[in-house]
Enzyme design. Structure first.
Site, PDB file in Angstrom:
ATOM      1  N   TYR A 150      38.840 -28.313  14.619  1.00 53.82           N
ATOM      2  CA  TYR A 150      38.700 -27.849  13.318  1.00 53.82           C
ATOM      3  C   TYR A 150      37.234 -28.703  13.916  1.00 53.82           C
ATOM      4  O   TYR A 150      35.938 -28.608  12.723  1.00 53.82           O
ATOM      5  CB  TYR A 150      39.551 -27.529  12.647  1.00 53.82           C
ATOM      6  CG  TYR A 150      39.731 -26.294  11.575  1.00 53.82           C
ATOM      7  CD1 TYR A 150      40.948 -25.402  12.653  1.00 53.82           C
ATOM      8  CD2 TYR A 150      39.843 -24.934  10.896  1.00 53.82           C
ATOM      9  CE1 TYR A 150      41.635 -24.316  12.266  1.00 53.82           C
ATOM     10  CE2 TYR A 150      40.154 -24.255  10.633  1.00 53.82           C
ATOM     11  CZ  TYR A 150      41.076 -23.693  11.306  1.00 53.82           C
ATOM     12  OH  TYR A 150      41.766 -22.499  11.325  1.00 53.82           O
ATOM     13  N   LYS A 188      51.572 -27.782  22.072  1.00 52.15           N
ATOM     14  CA  LYS A 188      51.463 -27.222  23.084  1.00 52.15           C
ATOM     15  C   LYS A 188      51.376 -28.239  24.548  1.00 52.15           C
ATOM     16  O   LYS A 188      50.692 -28.071  25.060  1.00 52.15           O
ATOM     17  CB  LYS A 188      50.522 -26.107  23.374  1.00 52.15           C
ATOM     18  CG  LYS A 188      50.074 -25.079  24.656  1.00 52.15           C
ATOM     19  CD  LYS A 188      50.747 -23.788  24.709  1.00 52.15           C
ATOM     20  CE  LYS A 188      50.477 -23.406  25.998  1.00 52.15           C
ATOM     21  NZ  LYS A 188      52.218 -22.088  26.006  1.00 52.15           N
ATOM     22  N   ASP A 224      53.253 -20.718  21.817  1.00 49.71           N
ATOM     23  CA  ASP A 224      53.323 -19.238  21.980  1.00 49.71           C
ATOM     24  C   ASP A 224      54.920 -18.856  20.964  1.00 49.71           C
ATOM     25  O   ASP A 224      55.160 -17.289  20.938  1.00 49.71           O
ATOM     26  CB  ASP A 224      53.415 -19.200  23.228  1.00 49.71           C
ATOM     27  CG  ASP A 224      53.845 -20.069  24.383  1.00 49.71           C
ATOM     28  OD1 ASP A 224      54.345 -21.031  24.007  1.00 49.71           O
ATOM     29  OD2 ASP A 224      53.467 -19.800  25.300  1.00 49.71           O
ATOM     30  N   ASP A 243      46.559 -22.000  11.152  1.00 52.02           N
ATOM     31  CA  ASP A 243      46.193 -21.509  10.574  1.00 52.02           C
ATOM     32  C   ASP A 243      46.837 -19.768  11.392  1.00 52.02           C
ATOM     33  O   ASP A 243      47.235 -19.621  10.489  1.00 52.02           O
ATOM     34  CB  ASP A 243      45.395 -21.646  11.232  1.00 52.02           C
ATOM     35  CG  ASP A 243      43.999 -20.520  10.734  1.00 52.02           C
ATOM     36  OD1 ASP A 243      43.613 -20.578   9.585  1.00 52.02           O
ATOM     37  OD2 ASP A 243      43.557 -20.108  11.153  1.00 52.02           O
ATOM     38  N   ASP A 249      49.925 -17.010   8.855  1.00 52.66           N
ATOM     39  CA  ASP A 249      48.884 -15.865   8.887  1.00 52.66           C
ATOM     40  C   ASP A 249      50.544 -14.709   9.908  1.00 52.66           C
ATOM     41  O   ASP A 249      51.101 -14.105   8.665  1.00 52.66           O
ATOM     42  CB  ASP A 249      47.782 -15.879   9.571  1.00 52.66           C
ATOM     43  CG  ASP A 249      47.077 -15.292   7.906  1.00 52.66           C
ATOM     44  OD1 ASP A 249      46.452 -16.596   7.595  1.00 52.66           O
ATOM     45  OD2 ASP A 249      45.744 -15.300   8.786  1.00 52.66           O
TER      46      ASP A 249
END
Ligand code: IPM
Ligand code: MN
Length: 355
Positions: free
Chosen positions: A139, A187, A219, A243, A247
């Site tokens: 970000y 990751k 993942d 983020d 959600d």
């Protein structure tokens, strides 16, 4: 106590005005001296001051102990330059106050599990906390940008050990108070940043031998959250992964309209906001669920003012109102109550419980 309310865009005004009623009743019952101020933020501030985080709002933020934020954004800002995007204001607010710690509780309410797209038995009594790093990573990483003819673009995912360590430490402490299980998501099979993330979390965990630390690739974590969410208790992860996963996790509970969040720095300062967005399609219809924002007020008392008793009081009131069968439109096809009515039911319950 000085609380700044930034209603923002879309449904922001409706949800923060119900939350303000809750602040008022709490202040009356507990005899607290709370000073509430308001500021312009997001799209509304772009329209008025040509900036999503104008200097007069920056000043007001500096003068407050905590910020209650509604939501920012709307389709009319989709194609404006970056410095005039509502989201840019939000990122500046986080960065300028060093709100590195984002706490997102994913709690399912018995009454809402039927609305989840995931099987009821998988999510009943779900209680997960996602700790998301909020001021670093892709970000904010430099370099970023477009090449000269705009045929290529790049961003940089970047972390140093200190930035990883401070969130890891918080997550480890939190796990210690809860089920003593922490899952760090990365990751590391592909990204160097994730390799540093993993080794730093592990180093921090040496001081927490009682906490059972596990690692999961992002993942796989996305899949596991849908397939078997109850295996998780506390999850800690970097900005972008957090983020996306938060959600995803929010739909497990049946309605994103129920979930609060806190963004904190080391000084007890916090920005508290519902995790849902500005939802322009349902704005000004008195149908949005104000519970996420009301629970954000609960988190404000918990984190900024260290009043766990008030947090519990508000949470219990919300649970009892739902138990009484009072739902807003996100949770009921027929016989739903309005945003205002939900706010009124909750403050009435808060009063009843105080007696
Ligand atoms: C969130 C939001 C923000 C983010 C946007 C609005 C910039 O999606 O708080 O999760 O990406 O962090
Ligand atoms: Mn998001």
């Amino acid at each position: 106590m000085k609380i700044l309310i930034l209603p923002g865009d879309g449904v922001g005004k409706e949800v923060t005005s119900e939350a303000q009623k809750v602040i008022n009743i709490i202040s009356k019952l507990y005899k607290l001296d709370i000073d509430i101020d308001f500021g312009y933020f997001g799209g509304e501030a772009v329209d008025k001051f040509d900036s999503p985080f104008p200097s007069q709002t920056i000043q007001k933020v500096k003068n407050s102990d905590a910020v209650l934020l509604g939501a920012v954004g709307g389709p009319q800002y989709d194609n404006v330059p970056k410095e005039k995007k509502p989201e840019t204001g939000l990122l500046e607010l986080r960065k300028s106050l060093n709100l590195f710690l984002n706490v997102r509780p994913i709690i399912s309410f018995k009454e809402s599990v039927d609305y989840s797209s995931v099987k009821k038995e998988l999510i009943e009594e779900l209680d997960i906390i996602i700790i998301r790093e909020l001021v670093s990573g892709i970000y904010f990483g430099e370099p970023r940008g477009f090449n000269s003819d705009f045929t290529e673009a790049y961003n940089t995912m970047r972390y140093n050990q200190k930035e990883i360590s401070r969130v890891a430490d918080y997550a480890l402490n939190l796990s210690r108070e809860r089920s003593k299980k922490l899952c760090s998501v990365d990751k590391a099979n592909v990204l160097e940043v994730s390799q540093l993330w993993r080794s730093t979390v592990e180093e921090n965990a040496e001081k927490f031998k009682d906490v059972q630390l596990s690692h999961m690739y992002v993942d796989n974590a996305a899949m596991q959250l849908v397939q078997n969410p109850k295996q998780f208790d506390v999850i800690v992860t970097e900005n972008l992964f957090g983020d996306i996963l938060s959600d995803l996790a929010s739909v497990l509970t049946g309605s994103i309209g129920l979930l609060p969040s806190a963004s904190l720095n080391n000084d007890g300062f916090g920005v508290y906001e519902p995790i849902h967005g500005s939802a322009p399609d349902i704005a000004n219809k008195n149908i949005v669920n104000p519970i996420a924002t009301i629970l954000s007020v609960a988190m404000l008392f918990q984190h900024t003012y260290k009043r766990v008793d008030i947090y519990e009081h508000i949470l219990k009131s919300v649970k009892l109102v739902l138990r009484d069968g009072k739902y807003t439109r996100d949770l009921a096809e027929v016989d739903f109550i309005s945003t205002n009515e939900m706010g009124d039911c909750i403050i009435q319950k808060i009063e009843e419980l105080y007696k």
